[in-house]
Write a protein that holds these residues in place. Structure first.
Motif, PDB file in Angstrom:
ATOM      1  N   GLN A  88       0.345  -1.183  -0.427  1.00 49.39           N
ATOM      2  CA  GLN A  88       0.468   0.270  -0.169  1.00 49.39           C
ATOM      3  C   GLN A  88       0.770   0.706   0.336  1.00 49.39           C
ATOM      4  N   VAL A  89       0.786   1.681  -1.294  1.00 49.16           N
ATOM      5  CA  VAL A  89       1.599   3.387  -1.156  1.00 49.16           C
ATOM      6  C   VAL A  89       0.456   4.927  -1.057  1.00 49.16           C
ATOM      7  N   LYS A  90       0.495   5.650   0.088  1.00 45.34           N
ATOM      8  CA  LYS A  90      -0.321   6.379   0.731  1.00 45.34           C
ATOM      9  C   LYS A  90       0.778   7.939  -0.043  1.00 45.34           C
ATOM     10  N   ILE A  91       0.156   8.558  -0.523  1.00 41.15           N
ATOM     11  CA  ILE A  91       0.916  10.229  -1.488  1.00 41.15           C
ATOM     12  C   ILE A  91      -0.323  10.733  -0.336  1.00 41.15           C
ATOM     13  N   ALA A  92       0.239  11.794   0.147  1.00 46.12           N
ATOM     14  CA  ALA A  92      -0.005  12.987   1.173  1.00 46.12           C
ATOM     15  C   ALA A  92      -0.625  13.847   0.709  1.00 46.12           C
ATOM     16  N   ALA A  93      -1.621  14.715   0.737  1.00 43.11           N
ATOM     17  CA  ALA A  93      -2.921  15.186  -0.372  1.00 43.11           C
ATOM     18  C   ALA A  93      -2.024  17.177  -0.367  1.00 43.11           C
ATOM     19  N   ASP A  94      -1.031  17.544   0.019  1.00 40.69           N
ATOM     20  CA  ASP A  94      -0.556  18.839   0.323  1.00 40.69           C
ATOM     21  C   ASP A  94       0.974  18.572  -0.721  1.00 40.69           C
ATOM     22  N   GLY A 115       3.658  -4.439   3.204  1.00 40.66           N
ATOM     23  CA  GLY A 115       4.092  -3.095   3.655  1.00 40.66           C
ATOM     24  C   GLY A 115       3.253  -1.924   3.078  1.00 40.66           C
ATOM     25  N   CYS A 116       3.410  -1.462   3.621  1.00 34.97           N
ATOM     26  CA  CYS A 116       3.224   0.317   3.533  1.00 34.97           C
ATOM     27  C   CYS A 116       3.741   1.099   3.227  1.00 34.97           C
ATOM     28  N   VAL A 117       3.979   2.166   2.842  1.00 31.71           N
ATOM     29  CA  VAL A 117       4.690   3.099   2.066  1.00 31.71           C
ATOM     30  C   VAL A 117       3.874   4.221   1.839  1.00 31.71           C
ATOM     31  N   GLU A 118       4.609   5.464   3.147  1.00 31.06           N
ATOM     32  CA  GLU A 118       3.634   6.720   2.857  1.00 31.06           C
ATOM     33  C   GLU A 118       4.622   8.228   2.095  1.00 31.06           C
ATOM     34  N   VAL A 119       4.225   9.101   1.468  1.00 30.97           N
ATOM     35  CA  VAL A 119       4.882   9.649   1.084  1.00 30.97           C
ATOM     36  C   VAL A 119       4.402  10.925   1.737  1.00 30.97           C
ATOM     37  N   ARG A 120       5.375  11.662   2.130  1.00 33.07           N
ATOM     38  CA  ARG A 120       4.872  13.563   3.068  1.00 33.07           C
ATOM     39  C   ARG A 120       5.278  14.704   2.242  1.00 33.07           C
ATOM     40  N   ALA A 121       4.887  15.699   2.123  1.00 35.57           N
ATOM     41  CA  ALA A 121       5.391  16.810   2.197  1.00 35.57           C
ATOM     42  C   ALA A 121       5.048  17.850   3.266  1.00 35.57           C
ATOM     43  N   LYS A 122       6.546  18.827   3.520  1.00 30.96           N
ATOM     44  CA  LYS A 122       6.097  19.734   4.452  1.00 30.96           C
ATOM     45  C   LYS A 122       6.791  21.165   3.469  1.00 30.96           C
ATOM     46  N   GLU A 123       5.977  22.526   3.969  1.00 27.55           N
ATOM     47  CA  GLU A 123       6.525  23.741   2.387  1.00 27.55           C
ATOM     48  C   GLU A 123       7.121  24.100   4.016  1.00 27.55           C
ATOM     49  N   LEU A 124       8.632  24.553   3.840  1.00 29.98           N
ATOM     50  CA  LEU A 124       9.998  25.218   5.116  1.00 29.98           C
ATOM     51  C   LEU A 124      10.240  27.289   4.188  1.00 29.98           C
ATOM     52  N   GLU A 125      10.378  27.705   4.757  1.00 27.60           N
ATOM     53  CA  GLU A 125      10.917  28.851   4.191  1.00 27.60           C
ATOM     54  C   GLU A 125      11.462  29.247   2.815  1.00 27.60           C
ATOM     55  N   ASN A 126      12.143  28.576   2.608  1.00 26.19           N
ATOM     56  CA  ASN A 126      13.492  28.483   0.912  1.00 26.19           C
ATOM     57  C   ASN A 126      13.519  26.800   0.373  1.00 26.19           C
ATOM     58  N   MET A 127      12.916  25.639   1.387  1.00 22.10           N
ATOM     59  CA  MET A 127      12.461  24.613   0.833  1.00 22.10           C
ATOM     60  C   MET A 127      11.334  24.130   1.066  1.00 22.10           C
ATOM     61  N   TYR A 128      11.181  22.533   0.300  1.00 23.17           N
ATOM     62  CA  TYR A 128       9.883  22.037   0.206  1.00 23.17           C
ATOM     63  C   TYR A 128      11.254  20.718   1.085  1.00 23.17           C
ATOM     64  N   GLN A 129      10.340  20.320   2.274  1.00 21.72           N
ATOM     65  CA  GLN A 129      10.990  18.860   2.532  1.00 21.72           C
ATOM     66  C   GLN A 129      10.247  18.149   2.620  1.00 21.72           C
ATOM     67  N   PHE A 130      10.393  16.539   2.066  1.00 17.85           N
ATOM     68  CA  PHE A 130       9.536  15.645   1.856  1.00 17.85           C
ATOM     69  C   PHE A 130       9.964  14.327   2.791  1.00 17.85           C
ATOM     70  N   GLU A 131       9.212  13.214   2.363  1.00 19.43           N
ATOM     71  CA  GLU A 131       9.779  12.348   3.364  1.00 19.43           C
ATOM     72  C   GLU A 131       9.369  11.082   3.479  1.00 19.43           C
ATOM     73  N   VAL A 132       9.738  10.030   2.976  1.00 14.32           N
ATOM     74  CA  VAL A 132       9.168   8.980   2.244  1.00 14.32           C
ATOM     75  C   VAL A 132       9.621   7.903   3.353  1.00 14.32           C
ATOM     76  N   ALA A 168      -3.763   9.765  -2.507  1.00 20.54           N
ATOM     77  CA  ALA A 168      -4.139   8.661  -3.494  1.00 20.54           C
ATOM     78  C   ALA A 168      -3.632   7.677  -3.202  1.00 20.54           C
ATOM     79  N   TYR A 169      -4.539   6.926  -2.963  1.00 22.89           N
ATOM     80  CA  TYR A 169      -4.188   5.604  -2.559  1.00 22.89           C
ATOM     81  C   TYR A 169      -3.670   4.261  -3.593  1.00 22.89           C
ATOM     82  N   VAL A 170      -2.734   4.046  -3.463  1.00 27.58           N
ATOM     83  CA  VAL A 170      -2.254   2.577  -4.490  1.00 27.58           C
ATOM     84  C   VAL A 170      -1.714   1.896  -4.140  1.00 27.58           C
ATOM     85  N   SER A 171      -2.886   0.818  -4.512  1.00 33.16           N
ATOM     86  CA  SER A 171      -2.533  -0.751  -3.499  1.00 33.16           C
ATOM     87  C   SER A 171      -1.746  -1.814  -4.517  1.00 33.16           C
TER      88      SER A 171
END
Length: 504
Positions: A368-374, A405-422, A501-504
């Motif tokens: 299962q792969v989860k991609i965050a909305a933002d 297994g399960c994999v999640e992908v997230r993103a966070k907006e910083l001042e001068n960067m985007y921070q991604f997490e896998v 998005a949910y991809v299975s």
């Protein structure tokens, strides 16, 4: 002339101007001081004159009181007055030395005072003291009194002295007014000179600073333009500076730096050509023998009509090693090309890149792969972003210890960067391996257990750091793994909200 010398001269000139201002102010102050002293001197003359006239009045009063009553107490102010008037006349004589006409009047006053005492008051006082002795003494006193006091001879002498005092006072008043005017003029002149010299010093200092600053600024602007040209990759620019100062040295250093950079750039271009040539050789000349070995192994397996499992297994291992060697060569070439090849930037959604990567990787259906909305929209090299996510997702699938297994992908907006997490829920990575896994040819498991070149994470790290970001691991053994990386923003980067998005 060196700049520091010019600055020292400019500062010295300004200081000299202020010294002139100070000197002129001191001279004018001395003139004012002399005028004040002259005014005070005239005041002293007037005061001493008034004191002398008062003493003359005390002399007359004391003498008259004694002549009328014969009492000795009236002679006390008379005797005291003689001492004081003598002392006052001496002071007036000293104060009027610079003025001959006044000094002469003082001497005449002294003569009048002596004449009044010797020829008028003293004879009368002496005669009055003997009146009680005999009638002849009284007759003498009466005749003397009638001849002098009754005819106002003493008054004439005193009046003559008072007129001289009045002349002295009148002249001193004239002198005093003149000195006061002179003092006021000196004060005004002092203020004018001080203000004028100060304004001149400020004007000269400002002009010097402006001219010096303008010259230095113009030269620094030229050097800034040279530095910008160098920063933009134009190393063939030079700057001509005919002066011989500190800025000239800096200019020559910039010219030498540009020349050295041009040489280094030419050398780097040559080395890149040689590296491209080497890549071509590796891609074609080294892969060809590997393919030949692989083909021979296939042919031997086909021609060898043997049912020996050991021989068959050895041939399979041989072909696997050949395939691994080809993968290593491809990985090395891909790692070497990172940052060397210019890729055109485009604006794209990270969500679309993830979907494309998942389609190409084809993870197990149970994953299962989860991609965050933002997920944001980036303006960057899409191919490089795809490589980063593709490698990270591939590792999450490949090294997971289960099939669901399960994999999640997230993103966070910083001042001068985007921070991604896998993040995955796999076996995790011990802390002592958090840096080691980013090294080239490094793997967590033996290649015979998990087939891998050990180059994927090295490529990811190189891409991210080439773009000004950073990557690190948050994990521990048995607790899953989170790869966190940052990607610099471009001016056109705008956050786009997408549905989860949910991809299975």
């Amino acid at each position: 002339m060196k700049i520091i010398t010019t600055i020292h001269l400019a500062i010295g000139f300004i200081l000299a101007m202020f010294c002139i201002v100070t000197f002129g102010y001191i001279k004018q102050t001395q003139r004012v001081q002399k005028s004040v002293e002259a005014v005070l001197a005239t005041s002293d003359v007037i005061r001493e004159g008034e004191s002398a006239q008062k003493m003359l009045l005390d002399l007359e009063t004391g003498m008259r009181g004694y002549l009328l009553t014969g009492r000795q107490t009236f002679l006390s102010p008379y005797n005291k007055g003689q001492v004081i008037i003598a002392r006052t006349v001496r002071r007036l004589d000293s104060l009027t030395e610079a003025y001959p006409s006044q000094n002469q009047l003082v001497h005449l006053i002294e003569q009048d005072a002596q004449e009044w005492i010797i020829n008028f008051s003293e004879p009368l006082i002496a005669a009055r003291a003997k009146v009680h002795l005999s009638s002849s003494h009284k007759q003498y006193y009466d005749s003397l009194f009638n001849a002098t006091a009754q005819k106002a001879k003493g008054k004439l002498i005193i009046d003559r002295a008072r007129k001289k005092f009045e002349l002295i006072e009148a002249e001193e008043e004239i002198i005093k007014r003149a000195k006061v005017r002179e003092m006021n003029d000196s004060l005004m002149q002092t203020n004018d000179i001080a203000l004028g010299l100060t304004l001149l010093a400020i004007l000269a200092g400002s002009l010097t600073a402006y001219l010096l600053g303008k010259t230095i600024r113009k030269r620094f602007m030229k050097m800034t333009a040279l530095a910008n040209s160098i920063a933009n990759g134009n190393y063939q620019v030079t700057l001509t500076d005919t002066r011989h100062d500190e800025i000239s040295s800096l200019t020559h250093s910039l010219n030498r730096m540009a020349h050295k950079l041009q040489q280094s750039f030419d050398h780097l271009t040559k080395m890149n050509r040689e590296l491209d040539q080497f890549a071509y050789v590796v891609s074609h000349d080294l892969k060809a023998p590997l393919r030949a070995i692989n083909n021979l192994a296939e042919w031997i397996a086909e021609d060898l009509d043997s049912q020996e499992p050991e021989i068959t297994n050895n041939l399979t291992i041989l072909r696997g090693r050949v395939q691994r060697m080809e993968n290593l060569i491809n990985g090395i070439l891909e790692y070497a090309r990172v940052g060397r090849k210019e890729i055109k930037k485009s604006t794209f959604s990270v969500n679309s890149v993830l979907k494309e990567a998942l389609e190409n990787l084809s993870p197990p259906a149970s994953f299962q792969v989860k991609i965050a909305a933002d997920m944001p929209t980036l303006t960057a090299e899409k191919t490089l972003v795809y490589q980063v996510f593709s490698n990270l997702l591939s590792n999450a699938f490949k090294y997971h210890h289960t099939q669901n297994g399960c994999v999640e992908v997230r993103a966070k907006e910083l001042e001068n960067m985007y921070q991604f997490e896998v993040q995955d829920d796999g076996p995790g990575i011990p802390k002592e391996y958090h840096q080691k896994v980013f090294g080239i040819f490094q793997t967590m498991e033996a290649r015979d257990v998990k087939e891998s070149t050990g180059i994927g994470l090295a490529i990811v790290k190189k891409i991210i750091e080439e773009k000004g970001g950073s990557i690190w691991i948050e994990s521990d053994k048995g607790q899953g793994t989170t790869f966190v990386f940052t990607w610099p923003k471009e001016k056109k980067d705008l956050p786009v909200l997408l549905e989860t998005a949910y991809v299975s």
